[in-house]
Design a protein around this motif. Structure first.
Motif, PDB file in Angstrom:
ATOM      1  N   ARG A  20      37.819  26.426  51.415  1.00 30.12           N
ATOM      2  CA  ARG A  20      36.988  27.619  51.274  1.00 30.12           C
ATOM      3  C   ARG A  20      35.971  27.438  50.141  1.00 30.12           C
ATOM      4  NH1 ARG A  20      39.147  32.807  47.912  1.00 30.12           N
ATOM      5  NH2 ARG A  20      37.432  34.195  48.408  1.00 30.12           N
ATOM      6  N   ASN A  76      46.400  36.114  40.538  1.00 29.16           N
ATOM      7  CA  ASN A  76      45.056  35.922  41.073  1.00 29.16           C
ATOM      8  C   ASN A  76      45.011  36.728  42.364  1.00 29.16           C
ATOM      9  OD1 ASN A  76      42.623  35.264  42.142  1.00 29.16           O
ATOM     10  ND2 ASN A  76      42.810  33.058  41.816  1.00 29.16           N
ATOM     11  N   GLY A  78      42.533  37.613  44.172  1.00 30.53           N
ATOM     12  CA  GLY A  78      41.367  37.461  45.037  1.00 30.53           C
ATOM     13  C   GLY A  78      40.495  38.703  44.937  1.00 30.53           C
ATOM     14  N   ALA A  79      39.905  39.102  46.050  1.00 34.74           N
ATOM     15  CA  ALA A  79      38.988  40.244  46.020  1.00 34.74           C
ATOM     16  C   ALA A  79      39.708  41.570  45.779  1.00 34.74           C
ATOM     17  CB  ALA A  79      38.175  40.301  47.307  1.00 34.74           C
ATOM     18  N   HIS A  82      39.052  43.552  42.591  1.00 29.58           N
ATOM     19  CA  HIS A  82      37.915  44.443  42.384  1.00 29.58           C
ATOM     20  C   HIS A  82      38.105  45.813  43.039  1.00 29.58           C
ATOM     21  CE1 HIS A  82      36.462  40.557  41.234  1.00 29.58           C
ATOM     22  NE2 HIS A  82      36.485  40.113  42.478  1.00 29.58           N
ATOM     23  N   HIS A 102      41.613  33.828  37.452  1.00 33.55           N
ATOM     24  CA  HIS A 102      40.618  33.489  38.474  1.00 33.55           C
ATOM     25  C   HIS A 102      40.190  32.045  38.285  1.00 33.55           C
ATOM     26  CE1 HIS A 102      40.316  37.669  39.540  1.00 33.55           C
ATOM     27  NE2 HIS A 102      40.230  37.938  38.251  1.00 33.55           N
ATOM     28  N   LEU A 103      39.978  31.371  39.404  1.00 32.04           N
ATOM     29  CA  LEU A 103      39.421  30.014  39.345  1.00 32.04           C
ATOM     30  C   LEU A 103      37.980  30.059  38.873  1.00 32.04           C
ATOM     31  CD1 LEU A 103      40.861  28.918  42.755  1.00 32.04           C
ATOM     32  CD2 LEU A 103      41.362  27.756  40.609  1.00 32.04           C
ATOM     33  N   SER A 104      37.198  30.935  39.505  1.00 32.69           N
ATOM     34  CA  SER A 104      35.785  31.076  39.150  1.00 32.69           C
ATOM     35  C   SER A 104      35.665  32.072  38.000  1.00 32.69           C
ATOM     36  CB  SER A 104      34.991  31.565  40.367  1.00 32.69           C
ATOM     37  OG  SER A 104      35.378  32.894  40.688  1.00 32.69           O
ATOM     38  N   ARG A 113      31.866  41.678  41.826  1.00 32.03           N
ATOM     39  CA  ARG A 113      32.994  40.975  41.192  1.00 32.03           C
ATOM     40  C   ARG A 113      33.095  41.251  39.692  1.00 32.03           C
ATOM     41  NH1 ARG A 113      34.429  37.282  45.309  1.00 32.03           N
ATOM     42  NH2 ARG A 113      32.597  36.664  46.508  1.00 32.03           N
TER      43      ARG A 113
HETATM   44  C1  DQA Z   1      38.794  34.748  42.697  1.00 30.84           C
HETATM   45  C2  DQA Z   1      37.524  35.550  42.429  1.00 30.84           C
HETATM   46  C3  DQA Z   1      37.433  36.750  43.353  1.00 30.84           C
HETATM   47  O1  DQA Z   1      36.245  37.469  43.107  1.00 30.84           O
HETATM   48  C4  DQA Z   1      37.421  36.276  44.802  1.00 30.84           C
HETATM   49  O2  DQA Z   1      37.387  37.387  45.668  1.00 30.84           O
HETATM   50  C5  DQA Z   1      38.534  35.368  45.116  1.00 30.84           C
HETATM   51  C6  DQA Z   1      38.890  34.323  44.163  1.00 30.84           C
HETATM   52  C7  DQA Z   1      38.862  33.462  41.849  1.00 30.84           C
HETATM   53  O3  DQA Z   1      39.945  32.903  41.736  1.00 30.84           O
HETATM   54  O4  DQA Z   1      37.845  33.016  41.328  1.00 30.84           O
HETATM   55  O5  DQA Z   1      39.103  35.409  46.203  1.00 30.84           O
HETATM   56  O6  DQA Z   1      39.912  35.544  42.370  1.00 30.84           O
END
Ligand code: DQA
Length: 159
Positions: A20, A76, A78-79, A82, A102-104, A113
């Motif tokens: 992904r 983590n 994910g979305a 938010h 979060h990875l990012s 985000r």
């Molecule tokens: C995430 C950041 C979120 O905004 C995104 O929806 C993810 C991954 C991250 O690990 O950077 O699914 O949580």
């Protein structure tokens, strides 16, 4: 005394890591990240458990089950980070350490985000370090547990 238990929770779409949006999330799979977290756990003396789900309710139930069974959560979401006030409320009722991961770095990405509804009920947030974040989160959880800084009931008023 047995080693503390740290439960890593991975939310929607994180099962797709490796494939992904590699330019954002890298090419390591979720298994790679969890392996790194488990290794870090062995190093610092915590037992790492992991659950991934694409379903909000399953993550919430995992947080409920963690009460009394885990000392710290690394989340983590994910979305759901938010949007999910339900996950926020579940985490608020968890009486251990909570680390948002979060990875990012969501703060540097799209505006939707920039808000985390989980952050107010987390001890802290680790973001933007890619796969290294999993190790950092395990180490941070252990440090906080050593410092005996569990969350208590009225978390939001404490930070
Ligand atoms: C995430 C950041 C979120 O905004 C995104 O929806 C993810 C991954 C991250 O690990 O950077 O699914 O949580």
């Amino acid at each position: 005394m047995s080693d503390p238990v740290v439960l890593v929770l991975s939310g929607p779409n994180l099962n797709l890591l490796g494939w992904r949006e590699p330019s954002v999330y890298g090419t390591d799979t979720l298994d790679d990240h969890v392996g790194r977290a488990t290794e870090a756990g062995r190093r610092v003396g915590v037992v790492v458990e992991h659950l991934q789900s694409n379903h909000e309710g399953e993550l919430i139930e995992a947080v409920h089950r963690a009460r009394g069974n885990a000392d710290a959560l690394i989340v983590n979401a994910g979305a759901l980070t938010h949007t999910s006030w339900s996950l926020h409320d579940a985490l608020a009722a968890f009486d251990g350490v909570v680390i948002e991961l979060h990875l990012s770095n969501p703060a540097g990405r799209e505006p939707f985000r920039h808000t985390s509804v989980i952050a107010p009920v987390a001890n802290g947030v680790i973001a933007g370090f890619g796969g290294l974040g999993y190790e950092l989160a395990v180490e941070a959880a252990k440090r906080l547990l050593d410092e005996n800084r569990p969350l208590d009931e009225n978390k939001e008023n404490q930070r």
